[in-house]
Design a protein around this motif. Sequence first.
Motif, mmCIF file in Angstrom:
data_model
loop_
_atom_site.group_PDB
_atom_site.id
_atom_site.type_symbol
_atom_site.label_atom_id
_atom_site.label_comp_id
_atom_site.label_asym_id
_atom_site.label_seq_id
_atom_site.Cartn_x
_atom_site.Cartn_y
_atom_site.Cartn_z
ATOM 1 N N LEU A 1 0.834 -1.217 0.000
ATOM 2 C CA LEU A 1 0.000 0.000 0.000
ATOM 3 C C LEU A 1 0.863 1.259 0.000
ATOM 4 O O LEU A 1 0.343 2.367 0.102
ATOM 5 C CB LEU A 1 -0.915 0.016 1.224
ATOM 6 N N GLY A 2 2.188 1.067 -0.064
ATOM 7 C CA GLY A 2 3.092 2.209 -0.059
ATOM 8 C C GLY A 2 3.318 2.773 1.330
ATOM 9 O O GLY A 2 3.726 3.926 1.480
ATOM 10 N N LEU A 3 3.057 1.976 2.363
ATOM 11 C CA LEU A 3 3.202 2.422 3.745
ATOM 12 C C LEU A 3 4.444 1.818 4.367
ATOM 13 O O LEU A 3 4.847 0.708 4.039
ATOM 14 C CB LEU A 3 1.978 2.009 4.559
ATOM 15 N N LEU A 4 4.989 2.531 5.301
ATOM 16 C CA LEU A 4 6.135 2.034 6.047
ATOM 17 C C LEU A 4 5.674 1.758 7.474
ATOM 18 O O LEU A 4 5.450 2.684 8.247
ATOM 19 C CB LEU A 4 7.276 3.049 6.046
ATOM 20 N N ALA A 5 5.499 0.486 7.782
ATOM 21 C CA ALA A 5 5.113 0.103 9.141
ATOM 22 C C ALA A 5 6.365 0.076 10.005
ATOM 23 O O ALA A 5 7.444 -0.248 9.533
ATOM 24 C CB ALA A 5 4.440 -1.263 9.129
ATOM 25 N N ARG A 6 6.208 0.445 11.257
ATOM 26 C CA ARG A 6 7.331 0.415 12.184
ATOM 27 C C ARG A 6 7.125 -0.703 13.189
ATOM 28 O O ARG A 6 6.030 -0.871 13.717
ATOM 29 C CB ARG A 6 7.445 1.735 12.949
ATOM 30 N N LEU A 7 8.177 -1.459 13.431
ATOM 31 C CA LEU A 7 8.116 -2.519 14.440
ATOM 32 C C LEU A 7 8.563 -1.959 15.765
ATOM 33 O O LEU A 7 9.587 -1.272 15.862
ATOM 34 C CB LEU A 7 9.048 -3.676 14.055
ATOM 35 N N LEU A 8 7.797 -2.221 16.797
ATOM 36 C CA LEU A 8 8.164 -1.837 18.165
ATOM 37 C C LEU A 8 8.458 -3.124 18.904
ATOM 38 O O LEU A 8 7.687 -4.068 18.856
ATOM 39 C CB LEU A 8 7.016 -1.088 18.834
#
Length: 75
Positions: free
Chosen positions: A67-74
């Motif tokens: 989707l062109g998103l950058l998810a961040r892992l916590l």
Amino acid sequence: ANHPCPKPLKLWAELVERYSKPGDIVGDSFIGAGTTMVACEQLGRVCYGSEISSAYVAVCLERMAGLGLLARLLK
């Protein structure tokens, strides 16, 4: 990946839209393949999710990237 309990995006989008408003934060403790995150993105909500399965984390991250998103892992 075939999830053992797939959630239809249309249903999740209806739930997110009904029980939150644009800009709200939505939490999903069992994010699985990321359907809640997709619905939130489409409806202007912020989504935080957790998942114990590293395989489904990978699926969710791939879906967000699609989707062109950058998810961040916590951690």
